[in-house]
Design a protein around this motif. Structure first.
Motif, mmCIF file in Angstrom:
data_model
loop_
_atom_site.group_PDB
_atom_site.id
_atom_site.type_symbol
_atom_site.label_atom_id
_atom_site.label_comp_id
_atom_site.label_asym_id
_atom_site.label_seq_id
_atom_site.Cartn_x
_atom_site.Cartn_y
_atom_site.Cartn_z
ATOM 1 N N GLU B 212 52.343 30.819 86.740
ATOM 2 C CA GLU B 212 51.231 31.762 86.589
ATOM 3 C C GLU B 212 50.477 31.890 87.911
ATOM 4 N N LYS B 213 50.368 30.784 88.637
ATOM 5 C CA LYS B 213 49.669 30.841 89.926
ATOM 6 C C LYS B 213 50.519 31.567 90.961
ATOM 7 N N VAL B 214 51.822 31.322 90.895
ATOM 8 C CA VAL B 214 52.709 31.943 91.884
ATOM 9 C C VAL B 214 52.806 33.437 91.644
ATOM 10 N N ARG B 215 52.817 33.816 90.383
ATOM 11 C CA ARG B 215 53.116 35.201 90.018
ATOM 12 C C ARG B 215 52.064 36.183 90.528
ATOM 13 N N VAL B 216 50.849 35.685 90.716
ATOM 14 C CA VAL B 216 49.760 36.571 91.133
ATOM 15 C C VAL B 216 50.084 37.216 92.480
ATOM 16 N N CYS B 217 50.752 36.494 93.371
ATOM 17 C CA CYS B 217 51.016 37.082 94.681
ATOM 18 C C CYS B 217 52.517 37.225 94.926
ATOM 19 N N LEU B 218 53.264 37.460 93.866
ATOM 20 C CA LEU B 218 54.702 37.694 94.050
ATOM 21 C C LEU B 218 54.929 39.012 94.786
ATOM 22 N N LEU B 219 55.893 39.017 95.653
ATOM 23 C CA LEU B 219 56.212 40.252 96.362
ATOM 24 C C LEU B 219 56.752 41.277 95.378
ATOM 25 N N ALA B 220 56.190 42.465 95.433
ATOM 26 C CA ALA B 220 56.601 43.492 94.481
ATOM 27 C C ALA B 220 58.046 43.902 94.686
ATOM 28 N N THR B 221 58.479 43.862 95.916
ATOM 29 C CA THR B 221 59.841 44.308 96.182
ATOM 30 C C THR B 221 60.868 43.263 95.762
ATOM 31 N N HIS B 222 60.362 42.095 95.473
ATOM 32 C CA HIS B 222 61.296 41.042 95.112
ATOM 33 C C HIS B 222 60.798 40.325 93.867
ATOM 34 N N ALA B 223 60.209 41.064 92.962
ATOM 35 C CA ALA B 223 59.543 40.435 91.827
ATOM 36 C C ALA B 223 60.543 40.023 90.769
ATOM 37 N N THR B 224 60.393 38.814 90.307
ATOM 38 C CA THR B 224 61.111 38.355 89.125
ATOM 39 C C THR B 224 60.042 37.866 88.166
ATOM 40 N N ALA B 225 60.049 38.399 86.965
ATOM 41 C CA ALA B 225 58.925 38.127 86.065
ATOM 42 C C ALA B 225 58.769 36.634 85.795
ATOM 43 N N VAL B 226 59.822 36.005 85.380
ATOM 44 C CA VAL B 226 59.780 34.561 85.136
ATOM 45 C C VAL B 226 61.090 33.984 85.646
ATOM 46 N N PRO B 227 61.122 32.703 85.970
ATOM 47 C CA PRO B 227 62.403 32.127 86.356
ATOM 48 C C PRO B 227 63.364 32.151 85.176
#
Lengths: 431, 822
Positions: B212-227
């Motif tokens: 949840e902490k990581v997901r906030v600044c995930l790169l949009a071009t390389h987004a994976t919703a959850v592992p």
């Protein structure tokens, strides 16, 4: 509203107030000095370690079944520590920007090249340090996954919140995957730095009472008078010099005709920026940023209006010439000013202006102004732009006190884009 | 950072039409995050950021599992599980209602609601309620349970308020400690399963909290919703298997660990107000319902039955001895023992206590163990393996072992009170080696054994039976052993035994100083074949210093070179069975091994004797009941060697038997636990391999299986509404894209992203374009606008075709491949 309703609402408010007071008492920090000793408990790693130790003690003393739980907890701990460490074994990365210079809050494209030499993927990578996010967080971006045996390139739009040379500190590629228990990090290489100039506000006015220092190559104004090119002729007025009488025209018109001349003139001023760390000891970084933004705005605007500006920062002096290189050097220098200012020795603080005949404008804070008030050799003709940071009005030096009085005053938290053009224009006209 | 991510969810913000939230749910992969980010970035409000619903749901599950585990730990074995299920249901309902209130309050108020005083009140009320409960309902809880109840209530309160992140963390930590403390009380098998599930959910929760902490600044071009879910599922599954296997049924993992528990055994302290005893204390619940189950309790009912005597057991196990036809013996004892032996032989034969090593060949036993109500003769609590003496033999005439005479000259037995408990102590026993020995306690409970002699370990130091404080209830039997002055031991009454364990490696000096012992313990039968046996003893003992290493060398040689065969018998006309065993057949039952060890050691000058009794086999340890049962198969013979005054050390020459050593250190315990785990895995190798293979197949084909399941689910779901049908089909396509590694980022329409990343043939493209067009209508068109462009049946057909054309297989084949950057 009936009386009953009013009474009920009053009771509700009283109850809520009591609740608020109880909550305030519960959340009151009675020993803030001890906080640094317990911050580590926020990391789930230590909670798990504590639970594991407790499980071992319970397992040995009470029930051996708990030893299995201790084993499971120890396994989770081991997984949480080993996985991040293993993930970054074969990873290396390099950070670069597509531009060399930009301004505060102007987006640039940042590029991170990540190479994973190992066959296993790396999950949940965070680029930390050096590129603070706009909300103050240390992590700039996160990468969900870098597959094994691959090289990937990630690009994103980076908006620097403040001036400086980015990355501000060596960036690190870190991971805490999967549980956030342990942080493994590697240093990221920096291919090309990004210099972020301070944010500037365009100013349209020049100070009226400027000395005229004509230069042929550039001028900010034209000065009519005895020197320069002949502009035209006019009838003699009382007080005109006889040297300006155009005798041939006078003979032709049977009355005294004098020549009207005009010479190009340039506004020349010297701007002294107080970046002494002692001036910002109490006010903090925001005052320093405001001072730098004002200095950058003044210098850039006057340079655009062809004024002849000498900017003094500490013991360095920048003469803004016609070419853009001098302004670039000044802005680069302003971008590189440390977040707390310079530690300037007392001798350098009072270094004289190179050209004494110029108009002197000094940029400082209220702390710097207070120090000047106590100095008897302060320049009487110096104009002061002061950034007020103290909330305590009584402690602020009053205008006109001593030999120094602010020419323009700003609040450290004010909106420069709105305030600076208005106050600058008014000050130029009035002066 | 992508500007797309910073934007609040437009559809959520607008909220004009009822179809807008639906569109948001469909088109935005992370609506919760977008909303949270929007709230967070809005600034100016004092509301802390809300946790995602999914994460709060996980925290809910964690807290509920911990609370249920706590309830289960409090209940007695065998009680109905319905009250626990009811309690869990009530807790879940209250928690959900409170959570709904908190979320609603957060939306309605400018400031975050104040809940700290409420949580404190919940804890305080738990303690305040207890005196009322005791006074009004006569029902109370022990202090530790009361504290845990307060902890549970606080945890549930925090879980209800877990919409705020800080409470979420605290709820998780408290649940972990609650489960941990509950484990100290639990004995139900269901508890282990519950804990395994809790651990799996906990692992998921930890990972989700971090993500949840990581997901906030995930790169949009390389987004994976959850592992990938299997990354968490596989370790979770492994944890369930290991914990479940460790806590379920009989296995040696717990058997090894259980042996290290200190046993109060009668000489420890106990708390009369405690809910349960520590170790094997006297506060364990009486087994009134299942009398065969063992607990060292003092008030268990007595029970009378026809139990077999020790000698019946010998005859059952080893068959009856052969009575020699000739009266004269070919091999005889030395002359100085002949007279005494004649007398003792007569007495022994009369009592049936002698033991002949010449016995009939085995035949199939007719009596099965199942004939008895309990297969066990008695139960033992304490460390195992253990040798319990029943009969000591000193003289050996080549065929028969003669029992030692009973102690008659020993000092009288006395009773001492140790910790308010009466203990029978042996004043005459010299305790030269007690300084290097470690104390050991065991508890016995006789069920099916008819004897008055107390089975006792070597170096017995005391006997305690609750309330029996009269020394005349006991009498000396053989050296270091006592009997009760009654016909048989009281069945189902715990008999506590205190003894010491001497580490034989530390007593080498004793052997060299005095090889002592009375001469009868060194007497060898005379005869021609004894010469060869003595030669054999010298050959085996050569190269070893006199002492334990030499003894161990002899015993080790027997263990390694000879085969334990309970059915092996010497020929009926054999005159010297020991010689036949040692020199000819090299195979025999355990009494031959014991006899061989004793005789070989006597040949080297050691004082030895043979002991019959019971071997408490660790294999019979019942992890759930925490005791070891002793069966008639555990009748055993072994040798003992004299070390010092009052100290006889067990010598185990039979293969497959172990001797109880001093308590192991931490490293030895860990090694034993590791070995036991490995053995468990090795014993269930086929099952494990099959399970792993199934898991591997499922993992490899996980995406195909998941796709098949979701497609079937879509087909089975009969939605009359065209809009719903289109949107659910769009969700299926979206999931397929994600599984194919083409997750649609924010700011991309389904059609745009699909055709950008998938290169399909023209006909398929036309159908899919129409499908996406209608999906856009379903997602964004307000109600009533455009209505149904096609009939529901046609729409369903179109969706069906689109799903077939955008199958996982085709997506993987036709995806636009990106060149990796070099």
């Amino acid at each position: 509203m009936s009386q009953n309703q009013i009474t009920l609402t009053g009771r509700q408010a009283a109850g809520q107030s009591l609740l608020v007071r109880i909550a305030a008492a519960l959340h009151y920090d009675f020993c803030p000095w001890a906080n640094r000793w317990v911050y580590w408990l926020k990391n789930p790693l230590w909670s798990l370690v504590l639970a594991t130790v407790t499980a071992i003690i319970c397992g040995i003393c009470i029930n051996t079944n708990v030893l299995i739980l201790a084993g499971v907890l120890a396994g989770i701990l081991a997984l949480g520590v080993v996985w991040p460490w293993l993930s970054l074994r074969g990873v290396c990365c390099e950070l670069s920007f597509d531009e060399l210079r930009t301004r505060e809050r102007h987006p640039v494209i940042a590029c991170l090249k990540v190479h994973n030499r190992c066959p296993w993927p790396a999950w949940g990578l965070l680029l930390e340090r050096g590129l603070p996010s706009s909300d103050g967080g240390t992590a700039s971006i996160a990468l969900a996954r870098v597959a094994g045996w691959t090289s990937c390139e990630f690009t994103w739009e980076f908006v620097p919140a403040r001036r400086g040379v980015y990355p501000l500190e060596p960036p690190e590629l870190a991971t805490r995957f999967p549980f956030g228990l342990f942080r493994a990090a590697i240093r990221a290489g920096v291919g090309r730095e990004l210099i972020v100039w301070p944010r500037t506000v365009p100013l349209e006015s020049l100070p009226d009472t400027v000395e005229i220092d004509p230069r042929d190559e550039r001028h900010s104004d034209r000065h009519a008078g005895d020197a320069g090119e002949v502009l035209g002729t006019r009838a003699f007025r009382q007080g005109d010099s006889l040297r300006r009488v155009h005798w041939m025209q006078s003979a032709r018109h049977q009355r005294l005709i004098v020549c009207e001349r005009q010479a190009p003139a340039s506004c020349a001023l010297s701007l002294s920026v107080d970046l002494d760390a002692s001036s910002y000891a109490d006010s903090g970084a925001e005052s320093l940023e405001q001072v730098i933004r004002i200095a950058a705005s003044v210098c850039e605007s006057l340079h655009r209006l062809h004024a002849d500006v000498e900017c003094r920062i500490g013991h360095e002096s920048f003469l803004l010439s016609q070419s853009g290189g001098s302004l670039r050097r000044l802005m680069d220098h302003l971008a590189r000013v440390p977040q707390t200012g310079y530690k300037i020795e007392s001798a350098a603080k009072s270094a004289p202006c190179r050209i004494r005949s110029r108009l002197m404008i000094s940029l400082t804070t209220d702390a710097g102004l207070a120090r000047r008030i106590g100095q008897p050799h302060s320049n009487l003709h110096e104009r002061l732009i002061v950034v007020q940071s103290r909330r305590d009005i009584a402690a602020q030096p009053r205008a006109g006190e001593g030999c120094c009085r602010p020419w323009i005053e700003f609040d450290a938290a004010c909106d420069l884009a709105a305030e600076l053009p208005v106050r600058w224009r008014r000050a130029c006209r009035v002066a | 950072m992508s500007p797309d991510r910073d934007k609040p969810n437009a559809s959520t913000a607008a909220g004009h039409s009822p179809s807008w939230p639906l569109a948001a749910a469909t088109l935005s992969p992370k609506p919760g995050v977008a909303k949270q980010t929007a709230l967070h970035r809005a600034g100016g409000s004092h509301r802390p950021p809300l946790a995602a619903i999914r994460l709060q749901g996980l925290t809910f599950a964690l807290a509920l599992l911990a609370a249920t585990a706590f309830e289960l730990a409090q209940f007695d074995r065998g009680s109905s599980l319905f009250p626990i299920a009811g309690s869990a249901a009530i807790e879940a309902a209250v928690m959900l209602a409170a959570a709904w209130c908190f979320r609603r309050a957060n939306h309605l108020r400018v400031d975050a609601p104040i809940i700290s005083p409420i949580l404190i009140a919940v804890v305080v009320l738990t303690f305040v309620w207890e005196p009322f409960s005791r006074w009004m309902f006569d029902a109370g809880k022990p202090f530790e349970l009361l504290v845990m109840t307060a902890m549970r209530n606080l945890m549930l309160g925090l879980a209800a308020a877990a919409c705020w992140r800080r409470h979420e963390h605290l709820a998780g930590i408290l649940s972990m400690f609650l489960v941990l403390f509950s484990s100290t009380l639990a004995s139900e098998p269901a508890f282990h399963v519950l804990v395994a599930v809790y651990v799996a959910v906990g692992v998921w929760w930890l990972a989700a909290m971090h993500w949840e902490k990581v997901r906030v600044c995930l790169l949009a071009t390389h987004a994976t919703a959850v592992p990938r879910p299997w990354l968490i599922l596989v370790p979770a599954l492994a944890v369930i298997v290991v914990v479940g296997a460790a806590g379920w049924g009989r296995n040696r993992v717990l058997s090894v660990a259980a042996g290290i528990l200190p046993s109060s055994g009668g000489d420890g302290s106990c708390d009369p107000f405690a809910a349960q005893g520590v170790g094997d204390g006297d506060a364990l619940v009486a087994g009134t319902d299942h009398i065969q189950s063992f607990a060292p309790i003092e008030d268990a009912p007595f029970r009378a039955s026809d139990e077999p005597s020790l000698y019946d057991l010998f005859n059952d196990l080893y068959e009856k001895p052969i009575v020699p036809k000739r009266v004269e013996r070919a091999i005889a004892l030395p002359p100085e023992f002949a007279g005494a032996a004649e007398t003792r032989m007569a007495n022994s034969e009369q009592a049936g206590r002698e033991f002949s090593t010449l016995r009939r060949r085995g035949r199939k036993r007719e009596q099965s163990i199942g004939d008895l109500r309990s297969a066990a003769l008695f139960y033992v609590a304490g460390r195992t393996p253990l040798h319990l003496r029943m009969e000591l033999y000193d003289l050996f005439d080549g065929v028969q072992w003669l029992p030692e005479p009973d102690e008659e000259r020993a000092l009288p037995l006395t009773m001492n009170r140790i910790g308010k408990r009466p203990w029978l102590v042996f004043p005459s026993i010299a305790r030269a080696l007690d300084s290097i020995a470690t104390r050991e306690t065991h508890a016995l409970k006789v069920v099916n054994l008819d004897t008055s002699r107390i089975p006792s370990p070597a170096q017995l130091r005391g006997v305690h039976i609750d309330l029996v404080d009269d020394a005349t209830m006991f009498r000396w039997s053989q050296q270091g052993m006592v009997s009760m002055t009654r016909e048989r031991l009281p069945p189902s009454v715990p008999i506590h035994l205190a003894s010491v364990v001497v580490d034989p490696r530390r007593v080498d000096r004793e052997f060299t100083a005095w090889a002592g012992g009375e001469r009868r313990f060194q007497a060898l039968p005379a005869g021609r074949q004894m010469v060869e046996i003595e030669k054999l003893a010298r050959a085996w003992g050569a190269g070893h210093k006199r002492g334990w290493s030499q003894i161990e060398a002899i015993a080790g040689r027997l263990r390694e070179s000879y085969v334990l065969d309970r059915d092996a018998r010497p020929p009926e006309d054999c005159e010297f069975p020991l010689a036949d065993f040692l020199l000819e057949s090299r195979r025999g039952p355990d009494y031959q091994f014991a006899t061989a060890a004793a005789v070989l050691l006597r040949a080297l000058g050691y004082s030895t004797r043979v002991v019959s009794g019971f071997y408490v086999d660790p294999q019979n340890y019942d992890a759930r009941r925490r005791h070891t049962s002793v069966h008639r198969e555990n009748v055993h013979f072994w040798a003992e060697v004299f070390v010092s005054a009052g100290t006889w050390q067990t010598v185990e020459a039979s293969p497959g038997y172990e001797v109880l050593g001093p308590p192991p250190g931490l490293v030895e315990r860990l090694a034993a636990a590791g070995m036991a785990t490995w053995l468990f895995a090795a014993n269930h190798a086929a099952l494990l391999v099959c399970g792993l293979a199934v898991v591997a197949i499922l993992l490899v084909n996980r995406i195909a299986l998941a796709d098949r399941v979701q497609t079937i689910a879509w087909r089975l779901r009969d939605r009359g509404d065209s809009r719903q049908s289109l949107l659910s089909a769009l969700r299926v396509v979206d999931r397929r894209l994600r599984w194919a590694g083409l997750a649609r980022p924010h700011g991309h329409t389904p059609a745009g992203w699909f055709f950008q990343r998938v290169d399909l043939e023209r006909d398929a493209g036309v159908t899919l374009s129409r499908f996406f067009e209608l999906a856009d209508w379903a997602a964004f068109a307000p109600d009533g606008a455009g209505a149904a462009l096609e009939s529901p049946a046609a729409l369903r057909g179109l969706c069906d075709s689109a799903l077939r054309l955008a199958s996982m297989q085709r997506l993987c084949i036709h995806r636009v491949r990106e060149c990796p950057i070099r």
